[in-house]
Scaffold this motif. Structure first.
Motif, PDB file in Angstrom:
ATOM      1  N   ILE A  19       0.859  -1.187   0.000  1.00 10.12           N
ATOM      2  CA  ILE A  19       0.000   0.000   0.000  1.00 10.12           C
ATOM      3  C   ILE A  19       0.893   1.234   0.000  1.00 10.12           C
ATOM      4  CG2 ILE A  19      -1.769   1.297   1.225  1.00 10.12           C
ATOM      5  CD1 ILE A  19      -2.869  -1.240   2.330  1.00 10.12           C
ATOM      6  N   GLY A  20       0.741   2.074  -1.003  1.00 10.79           N
ATOM      7  CA  GLY A  20       1.568   3.267  -1.132  1.00 10.79           C
ATOM      8  C   GLY A  20       1.345   4.255  -0.005  1.00 10.79           C
ATOM      9  N   PRO A  21       2.302   5.139   0.231  1.00 13.22           N
ATOM     10  CA  PRO A  21       2.218   6.072   1.361  1.00 13.22           C
ATOM     11  C   PRO A  21       1.070   7.064   1.255  1.00 13.22           C
ATOM     12  CG  PRO A  21       4.091   6.613  -0.044  1.00 13.22           C
ATOM     13  CD  PRO A  21       3.569   5.288  -0.511  1.00 13.22           C
ATOM     14  N   GLN A  22       0.556   7.298   0.047  1.00  9.47           N
ATOM     15  CA  GLN A  22      -0.520   8.267  -0.124  1.00  9.47           C
ATOM     16  C   GLN A  22      -1.905   7.620  -0.166  1.00  9.47           C
ATOM     17  OE1 GLN A  22       0.271  11.448   0.162  1.00  9.47           O
ATOM     18  NE2 GLN A  22       2.393  10.757   0.320  1.00  9.47           N
ATOM     19  N   ASN A  23      -1.964   6.303  -0.009  1.00  6.31           N
ATOM     20  CA  ASN A  23      -3.255   5.608  -0.025  1.00  6.31           C
ATOM     21  C   ASN A  23      -3.996   5.891   1.269  1.00  6.31           C
ATOM     22  OD1 ASN A  23      -5.250   3.488   0.490  1.00  6.31           O
ATOM     23  ND2 ASN A  23      -4.421   2.473  -1.307  1.00  6.31           N
ATOM     24  N   ARG A  24      -5.094   6.635   1.175  1.00  6.50           N
ATOM     25  CA  ARG A  24      -5.805   7.046   2.387  1.00  6.50           C
ATOM     26  C   ARG A  24      -7.051   6.210   2.648  1.00  6.50           C
ATOM     27  NH1 ARG A  24      -4.658  13.036   0.304  1.00  6.50           N
ATOM     28  NH2 ARG A  24      -2.734  13.427   1.445  1.00  6.50           N
ATOM     29  N   ILE A  60       2.967  -3.769  10.862  1.00  6.07           N
ATOM     30  CA  ILE A  60       4.054  -4.174   9.979  1.00  6.07           C
ATOM     31  C   ILE A  60       3.658  -3.798   8.558  1.00  6.07           C
ATOM     32  CG2 ILE A  60       5.396  -6.095   9.059  1.00  6.07           C
ATOM     33  CD1 ILE A  60       4.849  -7.604  11.662  1.00  6.07           C
ATOM     34  N   THR A  61       4.485  -2.986   7.900  1.00  4.88           N
ATOM     35  CA  THR A  61       4.186  -2.563   6.536  1.00  4.88           C
ATOM     36  C   THR A  61       5.293  -3.025   5.601  1.00  4.88           C
ATOM     37  OG1 THR A  61       3.785  -0.665   5.084  1.00  4.88           O
ATOM     38  CG2 THR A  61       5.209  -0.281   6.967  1.00  4.88           C
ATOM     39  N   ILE A  62       4.906  -3.476   4.408  1.00  2.00           N
ATOM     40  CA  ILE A  62       5.849  -3.934   3.386  1.00  2.00           C
ATOM     41  C   ILE A  62       5.567  -3.166   2.106  1.00  2.00           C
ATOM     42  CG2 ILE A  62       6.751  -5.907   2.099  1.00  2.00           C
ATOM     43  CD1 ILE A  62       5.448  -7.713   4.268  1.00  2.00           C
ATOM     44  N   ASN A  63       6.497  -2.336   1.688  1.00  2.00           N
ATOM     45  CA  ASN A  63       6.321  -1.564   0.463  1.00  2.00           C
ATOM     46  C   ASN A  63       7.692  -1.058   0.014  1.00  2.00           C
ATOM     47  OD1 ASN A  63       4.256  -0.538  -1.427  1.00  2.00           O
ATOM     48  ND2 ASN A  63       5.051   1.464  -0.835  1.00  2.00           N
ATOM     49  N   LYS A  64       8.214  -1.621  -1.040  1.00  2.82           N
ATOM     50  CA  LYS A  64       9.590  -1.337  -1.444  1.00  2.82           C
ATOM     51  C   LYS A  64       9.781   0.124  -1.819  1.00  2.82           C
ATOM     52  CE  LYS A  64      13.372  -3.183  -4.209  1.00  2.82           C
ATOM     53  NZ  LYS A  64      13.801  -4.230  -5.167  1.00  2.82           N
ATOM     54  N   GLY A  65      10.714   0.775  -1.121  1.00  5.21           N
ATOM     55  CA  GLY A  65      11.108   2.138  -1.453  1.00  5.21           C
ATOM     56  C   GLY A  65      10.223   3.228  -0.906  1.00  5.21           C
ATOM     57  N   GLN A  66       9.043   2.883  -0.393  1.00  2.00           N
ATOM     58  CA  GLN A  66       8.115   3.911   0.083  1.00  2.00           C
ATOM     59  C   GLN A  66       7.425   3.439   1.360  1.00  2.00           C
ATOM     60  OE1 GLN A  66       5.672   4.525  -3.530  1.00  2.00           O
ATOM     61  NE2 GLN A  66       6.500   6.589  -3.587  1.00  2.00           N
ATOM     62  N   GLU A 104       6.987   3.380  17.690  1.00  2.00           N
ATOM     63  CA  GLU A 104       7.589   2.408  18.598  1.00  2.00           C
ATOM     64  C   GLU A 104       6.921   1.044  18.505  1.00  2.00           C
ATOM     65  OE1 GLU A 104       6.240   3.038  22.941  1.00  2.00           O
ATOM     66  OE2 GLU A 104       5.922   4.985  21.951  1.00  2.00           O
ATOM     67  N   ARG A 105       5.761   0.975  17.831  1.00  2.00           N
ATOM     68  CA  ARG A 105       5.056  -0.305  17.671  1.00  2.00           C
ATOM     69  C   ARG A 105       4.920  -0.683  16.192  1.00  2.00           C
ATOM     70  NH1 ARG A 105       0.074   0.467  19.011  1.00  2.00           N
ATOM     71  NH2 ARG A 105       0.129   2.669  19.578  1.00  2.00           N
ATOM     72  N   SER A 106       5.850  -0.181  15.378  1.00  2.00           N
ATOM     73  CA  SER A 106       5.773  -0.401  13.931  1.00  2.00           C
ATOM     74  C   SER A 106       7.119  -0.836  13.361  1.00  2.00           C
ATOM     75  CB  SER A 106       5.326   0.881  13.215  1.00  2.00           C
ATOM     76  OG  SER A 106       4.060   1.305  13.666  1.00  2.00           O
ATOM     77  N   ILE A 107       7.048  -1.673  12.329  1.00  2.00           N
ATOM     78  CA  ILE A 107       8.224  -2.075  11.571  1.00  2.00           C
ATOM     79  C   ILE A 107       7.880  -2.018  10.092  1.00  2.00           C
ATOM     80  CG2 ILE A 107       9.754  -4.007  10.978  1.00  2.00           C
ATOM     81  CD1 ILE A 107       9.507  -4.936  13.873  1.00  2.00           C
ATOM     82  N   GLY A 108       8.762  -1.409   9.302  1.00  2.00           N
ATOM     83  CA  GLY A 108       8.565  -1.334   7.867  1.00  2.00           C
ATOM     84  C   GLY A 108       9.640  -2.114   7.140  1.00  2.00           C
ATOM     85  N   PHE A 109       9.247  -2.876   6.113  1.00  2.00           N
ATOM     86  CA  PHE A 109      10.176  -3.585   5.245  1.00  2.00           C
ATOM     87  C   PHE A 109      10.177  -2.893   3.885  1.00  2.00           C
ATOM     88  CE2 PHE A 109       9.035  -6.744   8.375  1.00  2.00           C
ATOM     89  CZ  PHE A 109      10.202  -7.466   8.591  1.00  2.00           C
ATOM     90  N   SER A 110      11.304  -2.260   3.548  1.00  2.00           N
ATOM     91  CA  SER A 110      11.444  -1.670   2.210  1.00  2.00           C
ATOM     92  C   SER A 110      12.032  -2.743   1.304  1.00  2.00           C
ATOM     93  CB  SER A 110      12.346  -0.435   2.252  1.00  2.00           C
ATOM     94  OG  SER A 110      12.480   0.110   0.960  1.00  2.00           O
ATOM     95  N   SER A 111      11.157  -3.642   0.858  1.00  2.00           N
ATOM     96  CA  SER A 111      11.585  -4.803   0.089  1.00  2.00           C
ATOM     97  C   SER A 111      10.414  -5.318  -0.717  1.00  2.00           C
ATOM     98  CB  SER A 111      12.079  -5.907   1.037  1.00  2.00           C
ATOM     99  OG  SER A 111      10.988  -6.447   1.777  1.00  2.00           O
ATOM    100  N   LEU A 161      17.525  -7.357   4.528  1.00  2.00           N
ATOM    101  CA  LEU A 161      16.519  -6.422   4.056  1.00  2.00           C
ATOM    102  C   LEU A 161      16.696  -5.060   4.715  1.00  2.00           C
ATOM    103  CD1 LEU A 161      13.338  -8.682   4.307  1.00  2.00           C
ATOM    104  CD2 LEU A 161      14.953  -8.510   2.419  1.00  2.00           C
ATOM    105  N   GLN A 162      16.236  -4.035   4.011  1.00  4.77           N
ATOM    106  CA  GLN A 162      16.208  -2.696   4.601  1.00  4.77           C
ATOM    107  C   GLN A 162      14.936  -2.550   5.411  1.00  4.77           C
ATOM    108  OE1 GLN A 162      16.630   0.509   1.774  1.00  4.77           O
ATOM    109  NE2 GLN A 162      16.072   2.074   3.265  1.00  4.77           N
ATOM    110  N   THR A 163      15.090  -2.265   6.694  1.00  6.27           N
ATOM    111  CA  THR A 163      13.929  -2.145   7.578  1.00  6.27           C
ATOM    112  C   THR A 163      13.918  -0.788   8.265  1.00  6.27           C
ATOM    113  OG1 THR A 163      15.096  -3.106   9.472  1.00  6.27           O
ATOM    114  CG2 THR A 163      13.913  -4.625   8.024  1.00  6.27           C
TER     115      THR A 163
END
Length: 440
Positions: A216-221, A240-246, A255-262, A278-280
């Motif tokens: 889900i892209g960063p601008q998806n509201r 937990i969010t997974i969205n490569k590059g964004q 503090e309760r979130s992890i993002g995977f840029s992959s 992976l980039q997290t």
């Protein structure tokens, strides 16, 4: 990075329930790209691409065809390729492994119906799907129709050259033509899905719920902001969010979130195996609590923006409601809404809410009870918006009161724009900005 993966695994294992949210990024990872203009488009739609100069699957779905036969030829070709012949791949198998029998629900804006075809039973397709039909004459009153078999028959007859208008689907209640139940004037939300989603959220919103966000892209509201609000309002929840590059993780849930840029596949491998290069991003360290002196200064600053206010616990767990009163001499000056919030008229004179959005647009909303004067009772202001509020001139009461709903674990800090930057971004509102900017 390794610690983030292990932490994400622990959150998944400890969760009472998992809310899976998904958008185009997940479909693209499965090989379905609504926006692509490539050889695969020709493979799916054949001669119709050149005949109508179709730019993409999305363009093909929205094209105004001169005849209904070609419209349904397009629908049938898409459904045959992506639905009738669909076989769940590795991503769906990995997702089932990650869920591992826990209570779960899928909230998606994808119209491909793949989660259902992959065997997931609990889902809400907020933009419908291209395997379901809706009556063109009575879309609200008449039932939705499963078109899986009908679309397959249309495809076969089209291939054989025997397709006629008599083969096109009609409403079983009134005989009117059907349309695909996807976004448009006729779209109808599946209320059974809506009820299932509401029951899931009501059951788990104050328990250990984990939001697993896929592509889900960063601008998806439509999905992203409400799901983050759900996390912000529940101190036991995780994200937990997974969205490569964004990646877009607001501080309030950092503090309760992890993002995977992959890629989703790479992140799934990491979540299953516990390893991966992976980039997290995150989780961040919790912000230190303000000292008594800092809290006093913060309270004084708040009075400049909400001159007279009280805060009560809301009806939902993790929710606070601020009741604030403003008058002509004490407007609520320009400041940023760090997290989306509902603003409601309570009583008194009507209120004008000035909104400066992140994408460079200005609009105003009038809160009140008189619909004939384009007043609304309430609205939702999105995160990252600069807002200011003032009462209407000539009001009879002399003040206004509104309520503002927000998560109870927000930092409470106020972000104040710089007047020169805001005026540069919104040159047409220079006088308004100068009038409503806080005098520091």
């Amino acid at each position: 990075m390794a610690n983030s993966i292990k932490t994400a695994q622990k959150w998944l294992n400890d969760a009472d329930a998992i809310l899976i949210t998904a958008s185009n990024g997940f479909s693209i990872s499965e090989g379905l790209n609504l926006f692509a203009n490539d050889q695969k488009l020709v493979t799916v739609l054949g001669d119709l691409v050149e005949k109508y100069n179709l730019p993409s699957l999305l363009g093909a779905l929205g094209y105004q065809y001169p005849n209904e036969l070609d419209r349904w030829r397009v629908y049938a070709k898409i459904a045959e390729f992506y639905n009738y012949n669909y076989q769940p791949g590795e991503l769906m198998d990995q997702l089932k492994q990650i869920v591992d029998g826990k209570p779960h629900f899928i909230w998606t804006s994808n119209i491909d119906h793949h989660f259902a075809l992959a065997g997931f039973e609990n889902y809400l397709e907020v933009e419908g799907n291209w395997q379901t039909g809706v009556c063109t004459t009575h879309p609200k009153e008449h039932s939705l129709v499963d078109l899986k078999d009908v679309l397959h028959e249309i495809y076969l007859k089209d291939q054989n050259g025997t397709l006629t208008e008599q083969d096109l689907p009609t409403c079983g209640d009134c005989g009117s033509p059907l349309a695909l139940n996807i976004p448009g004037d006729l779209f109808k939300m599946d209320q059974t899905q809506v009820e299932g989603f509401a029951n899931f959220v009501n059951k788990y919103q104050d328990q250990k719920i984990l939001v697993l966000e896929l592509g889900i892209g960063p601008q998806n509201r439509m999905i992203k902001e409400p799901s983050m609000q759900l996390v912000a309002g529940n101190a036991q929840s995780h994200y937990i969010t997974i969205n490569k590059g964004q990646l877009n993780i607001p501080n309030v849930i950092g503090e309760r979130s992890i993002g995977f840029s992959s890629t989703i596949s790479e992140a799934f491998d990491a979540l299953i195996t516990g390893t991966g290069d992976l980039q997290t991003q995150g989780p961040t360290k919790p912000a230190p609590k303000p000292t008594p002196e800092q809290q006093k200064q913060q309270d004084e600053m708040m009075k400049n923006f909400y001159p007279s206010y009280t805060v009560n616990r809301g009806y939902r767990p993790g929710e606070l409601v601020m009741y604030t009163t403003i008058d002509p001499a004490h407007p609520s000056h320009l400041h940023m809404v760090q997290y989306g919030r509902a603003i409601m008229y309570t009583y008194g004179d009507p209120v004008t809410v000035h909104c400066f959005t992140q994408d460079g647009h200005y609009h105003s909303v009038k809160l009140g009870l008189n619909k004939r004067k384009n007043e609304v009772h309430g609205f939702y202001v999105e995160a990252g918006t600069f807002i200011a509020m003032e009462t209407h001139k000539g009001g009879k009461t002399g003040f206004s009161q509104i309520s503002i709903t927000f998560p109870d674990n927000t930092s409470g800090e106020l972000l104040i724009p710089k007047v020169d930057q805001l005026e540069k971004a919104y040159p047409g509102q220079k006088a308004l900005i100068e009038r409503l900017m806080i005098k520091q």
